[in-house]
Enzyme design. Structure first.
Site, PDB file in Angstrom:
ATOM      1  CG  HIS A 117     -36.711   2.368 -33.849  1.00  0.00           C
ATOM      2  ND1 HIS A 117     -37.234   1.699 -34.537  1.00  0.00           N
ATOM      3  CD2 HIS A 117     -37.788   3.498 -33.683  1.00  0.00           C
ATOM      4  CE1 HIS A 117     -38.555   2.267 -35.117  1.00  0.00           C
ATOM      5  NE2 HIS A 117     -38.887   3.111 -34.460  1.00  0.00           N
ATOM      6  CE  LYS A 290     -28.999  32.826 -15.713  1.00  0.00           C
ATOM      7  NZ  LYS A 290     -30.132  33.607 -14.726  1.00  0.00           N
ATOM      8  CB  ALA A 361     -24.667  35.593  -1.830  1.00  0.00           C
ATOM      9  CD  GLN A 479     -32.703  36.003 -22.681  1.00  0.00           C
ATOM     10  OE1 GLN A 479     -33.719  35.242 -23.183  1.00  0.00           O
ATOM     11  NE2 GLN A 479     -31.652  35.561 -22.282  1.00  0.00           N
TER      12      GLN A 479
END
Ligand code: NAP
Length: 509
Positions: A117, A290, A361, A479
């Site tokens: 781990h 985006k 906006a 999509q």
């Protein structure tokens, strides 16, 4: 349906006392193949009671020491004795740390899982670690690291794909943490022998661990194999996304070998650079990536080009440059409004009777403004910040107004595109009731909750209300058209999400 590559699902029991662990061990767990019993988390565990209680699933006993991220505080001798005792009492397997100085002597019915781990990151010498572990000839090696970037997911996938010397050797590997989540979900596709789940909510024993219910209901049931195409949502945050539920259920209903996972990413570029190594074929892109999505994509649909933002990317599985980018937010909002008012012509008539008012906006305002002005809308863009508001209003051919003017615009259609009113701040609303004339159409892009405070106010004023969920399912269906070759039915998606959101739908009232 569990495919041939389905990993063993191990549900973790990491309680604090023997009796609560016994009650978990005695239950039937749908979708769980074995139990990992974490002795180190328990006060004075009664091993005999734990291992001889009536149980239907095989048990892996773990006594994780503090030096490997566990809670066991005794000596190494005491630890090894506990593991040997567990084997004597019938444990089907024990998990022993690769770094342990000595291994327990085990009954022949007990398998040895040798584990490693790393709670800090994913080391560069993973393969060396694996070779050392496999040279000790356990039944299974388990390598668990922490993902710090999407690159670590690829390292784990490569590790799982390394040639195996012993046919009987089982290899489990995945990454912890929110960035590592895809490796837990894709364990089967990548050849991991096992993946670990929490049996109940709030019972995760390691960072990023899913519940068995989420793994089953949201992810794992389609056919999964090494050719499985990977899709996902990239953003920060992505934990609350409804995309995995929607797209995975659709892939399942279409019988596709595809999985849709959440990619928590600080940088979109970092993710798509390793896309081919993840068999990544498509992404939904959300806050804050985006704009970067549009910048990285040469071929954009007109809405994405006009807004400089894309919410959907496609890949060919070979190159890290997206083959195509789309913005569907604006078109989805416009179609939701058209469907809500009774068609394209009716929306047109309404837009001729009075102005459109877009509030906000940001990226959503740009997309919605684009789609509606393309349909002939004229009117106002209202924003808190003047510079940003004026710049977008100019690009869209709308007139800019400040929030204080909202009451005097007499709109026929209002679209709210800021995040005000989104959970958890469900009592907030940017638009006063006086700005919502009776009969006007009001759409809120916010969809969690579905019935926002704004929609509640608008309903009281006698407006025609359209929820952000209608926009969400339409952009997701667009999509799906790109990811699966066809859109899903809107009624099916609405029902699925309304059911999944449960009481959350009405928090805004
Ligand atoms: P964004 O780019 O960050 O836009 C932020 C806008 O909201 C800016 O105009 C900002 O005004 C304004 N704003 C933020 N907080 C404000 C406050 N307290 N008071 C007044 N104005 C405020 O966000 P976005 O990406 O466009 O997303 C906005 C919302 O749309 C989110 O809730 C998102 O979930 C939702 N959305 C829904 C869908 C769907 O399918 N339903 C799709 C996409 C987005 P300033 O310019 O003054 O800062």
């Amino acid at each position: 349906m569990r495919g041939p590559a389905a990993p063993v699902i191990r549900g973790v029991v990491a309680g604090t006392d023997t009796e609560s662990a016994v009650s978990l061990l005695s239950r039937d767990w749908d979708g769980v193949d074995a139990i990992e019993l974490r002795i180190d988390t328990m006060m004075a565990p009664d091993l005999e009671r734990l291992l001889t209680c009536p149980r239907s699933l095989p048990v892996v006993v773990t006594v994780r020491p503090q030096w490997e991220g566990g809670k066991f505080q005794g000596t190494e001798n005491e630890r090894i004795k506990l593991l040997e005792e567990a084997s004597r009492l019938g444990a089907e397997a024990v998990d022993v740390e690769h770094r342990a100085k000595s291994l327990p002597g085990l009954h022949e019915r007990t398998s040895l899982i040798l584990s490693y781990h790393d709670f800090e990151g994913t080391p560069a010498n993973l393969n060396e670690i694996r070779r050392d572990m496999e040279a000790r000839e356990p039944r299974e090696v388990k390598i668990v690291t922490t993902a710090r970037s999407p690159k670590d997911l690829v390292s784990i996938r490569r590790l799982l794909g390394e040639p195996r010397e012993g046919v009987d050797l089982r290899r489990t590997a995945f990454c912890m943490g929110s960035i590592g989540l895809p490796s837990r979900i894709l364990a089967g596709a990548w050849g991991s022998a096992a993946t670990y789940v929490a049996l109940e909510k709030n019972q995760a024993s390691a960072p990023g661990q899913l519940t068995v219910e989420d793994l089953q209901a949201v992810y794992g049931q389609g056919p999964v194999d090494p050719d499985t195409r990977v899709f996902g949502v990239a953003g920060n945050p992505v934990g609350q996304s409804l995309g995995p539920l929607l797209h995975n259920r659709f892939f399942l209903s279409e019988g596709r070998s595809a999985v849709y996972v959440p990619f928590l990413a600080d940088s979109l570029n970092e993710l798509i650079e390793v896309g081919p190594g993840l068999s990544l074929f498509g992404l939904s892109v959300t806050i804050p990536h985006k704009n970067e999505a549009a910048r990285l994509t040469p071929d954009l649909n007109p809405e994405a080009k006009a807004c400089g933002a894309a919410n959907t990317l496609l890949f060919d599985g070979v190159s890290s440059v997206p083959t195509r980018g789309f913005s569907f937010d604006g078109e989805a909002a416009a179609q939701a409004i058209e469907d809500g008012v009774g068609g394209k012509d009716e929306l047109k008539r309404r837009l001729e009777r009075g102005p459109l008012v877009v509030v906000g906006a940001g990226g959503t305002a740009a997309a919605v403004g684009f789609a509606l002005t393309q349909r002939g809308a004229r009117g106002f863009l209202v924003n808190r910040g003047k510079d940003r508001g004026e710049a977008l209003a100019k690009r869209l051919g709308l007139s800019f107004r400040g929030l204080e003017d909202l009451g005097s615009l007499d709109p026929s259609v209002v679209v709210h595109t800021t995040s005000v009113g989104m959970a958890p701040d469900v009592t907030e609303c940017l638009i006063p009731a006086s700005a919502l004339p009776s009969g006007c159409v009001v759409m809120d892009a916010v969809y969690r909750p579905i019935e926002t405070r704004l929609l509640g106010l608008a309903r009281e004023r006698g407006c025609l209300c359209i929820s952000g969920l209608e926009m969400f399912i339409r952009q997701a269906a667009m999509q799906a058209n790109e990811f699966a070759g066809k859109p899903f039915p809107l009624d099916w998606a609405r029902e699925l999400l309304l059911d999944a959101l449960g009481e959350e739908k009405v928090l805004g009232q």
